[in-house]
Design an enzyme around this catalytic site. Structure first.
Site, PDB file in Angstrom:
ATOM      1  N   SER A 202       0.695  -1.318  -0.071  1.00 24.46           N
ATOM      2  CA  SER A 202      -0.028   0.091   0.049  1.00 24.46           C
ATOM      3  C   SER A 202       0.929   1.380  -0.007  1.00 24.46           C
ATOM      4  O   SER A 202       1.130   2.142   0.802  1.00 24.46           O
ATOM      5  CB  SER A 202      -1.074   0.225   1.329  1.00 24.46           C
ATOM      6  OG  SER A 202      -0.218   0.057   2.404  1.00 24.46           O
ATOM      7  N   CYS A 203       1.414   1.231  -1.142  1.00 25.25           N
ATOM      8  CA  CYS A 203       2.423   2.731  -1.141  1.00 25.25           C
ATOM      9  C   CYS A 203       2.078   3.609  -2.209  1.00 25.25           C
ATOM     10  O   CYS A 203       2.655   4.600  -2.434  1.00 25.25           O
ATOM     11  CB  CYS A 203       3.977   2.021  -1.794  1.00 25.25           C
ATOM     12  SG  CYS A 203       3.761   1.228  -3.037  1.00 25.25           S
ATOM     13  N   GLY A 204       0.674   3.582  -2.686  1.00 25.61           N
ATOM     14  CA  GLY A 204       0.134   4.545  -3.705  1.00 25.61           C
ATOM     15  C   GLY A 204       0.752   4.363  -4.954  1.00 25.61           C
ATOM     16  O   GLY A 204       0.499   5.127  -5.904  1.00 25.61           O
TER      17      GLY A 204
END
Length: 274
Positions: free
Chosen positions: A120-122
């Site tokens: 979930s790092c964009g």
């Protein structure tokens, strides 16, 4: 936004007791002990009824994680666009179901179809290196933080880590006032998850990340820089060292990055500090 209260994560879902044997290495003598371990469980993230990701996380503060994850992924821009969060215990783990406002649902479904990553790092659903290295939005916030404030936050962090003290095996993400007072802390076995939870908690509370700085107990990877910049915070302090990409991305975005931070010394990696 509503949160399902029928199946909330129990208060003790974050830890479990396990019998272990302490081995005498330098000196003889073993002992049977009960050790508190942090729970690491698969959390299936569903967005508008579509499977989006399976993350390994500590099943606590899941409503904060849901919002922080959605913000990091670019699925929502504000808490108001996350209509509902359902957290359910399922066989082998947890299901975290996010229901978005109609104007964001179409984007989420398209991202789910194109998704190729699992952090979930964009950056999930990105298909080439150029997109990964796309410029971050420049940091526009300016905050006066002195060295004494950073030292004060570092000295106080352990007292705000109940899971860390109990297990010695989780990461912490703290939001600190410019004075160094710790205002909010979230913990997780994953350093990315801890920061997502913190950003989500701040967003639910209506706290602007630009009004303070973030302190992390973890190694500073580029994803943590990305999350901090996108949250609008101007200063990131990490206890461990940064990677080269983290340092480069912080400098390019105008983020002040302080790493290898101890109460008596630290490294200024990018930006300026009085």
């Amino acid at each position: 936004m509503t949160i399902d209260s029928d199946h909330p994560a129990p208060k003790d879902a974050a830890t479990t007791d396990r019998p272990v044997r302490r081995l005498g290495l330098a000196t003889p003598g073993d002992a049977e002990l009960i050790r508190v371990l942090p729970v690491e469980a698969p959390v299936s993230v569903e967005v508008c009824g579509i499977g989006y990701a399976v993350m390994m996380a500590t099943p606590a503060d899941l409503e904060d994680y849901a919002l922080g994850f959605a913000l990091a992924e670019g699925l929502v821009d504000t808490p108001a666009q996350l209509n509902r969060v359902d957290a359910h215990s399922i066989e082998g783990g947890w299901a975290l179901r996010l229901w978005l406002a109609p104007e964001r649902a179409a984007l989420a479904l398209e991202r789910a179809r194109r998704r190729v990553g699992e952090s979930s790092c964009g950056l999930c659903g990105i298909e080439n290196i150029e997109e990964v290295l796309r410029p971050l939005p420049p940091v526009t916030a300016r905050l006066e933080v002195g060295r004494a404030a950073i030292a004060a936050a570092l000295a106080a962090l352990t007292a705000h880590q109940p899971l860390g003290r109990a297990t010695g095996a989780v990461h912490a993400a703290a939001f600190c006032a410019p004075t160094g007072d710790i205002l909010c802390v979230r913990e997780d076995v994953g350093r990315h998850n801890a920061l997502d939870k913190l950003i989500g908690a701040l967003a639910w509370a209506g706290t602007d990340p630009a009004t303070g700085f973030i302190l992390l107990s973890a190694r500073c990877s580029y994803e943590l820089v990305e999350k901090t910049v996108r949250a609008g915070c101007s200063l990131l302090v990490t206890i461990s060292a940064p990677t080269s990409l983290a340092a480069d991305r912080a400098a390019a975005a105008g983020l002040t990055l302080v790493s290898l931070a101890r109460t008596d010394s630290a490294l200024l990696v990018s930006g300026a500090l009085d």
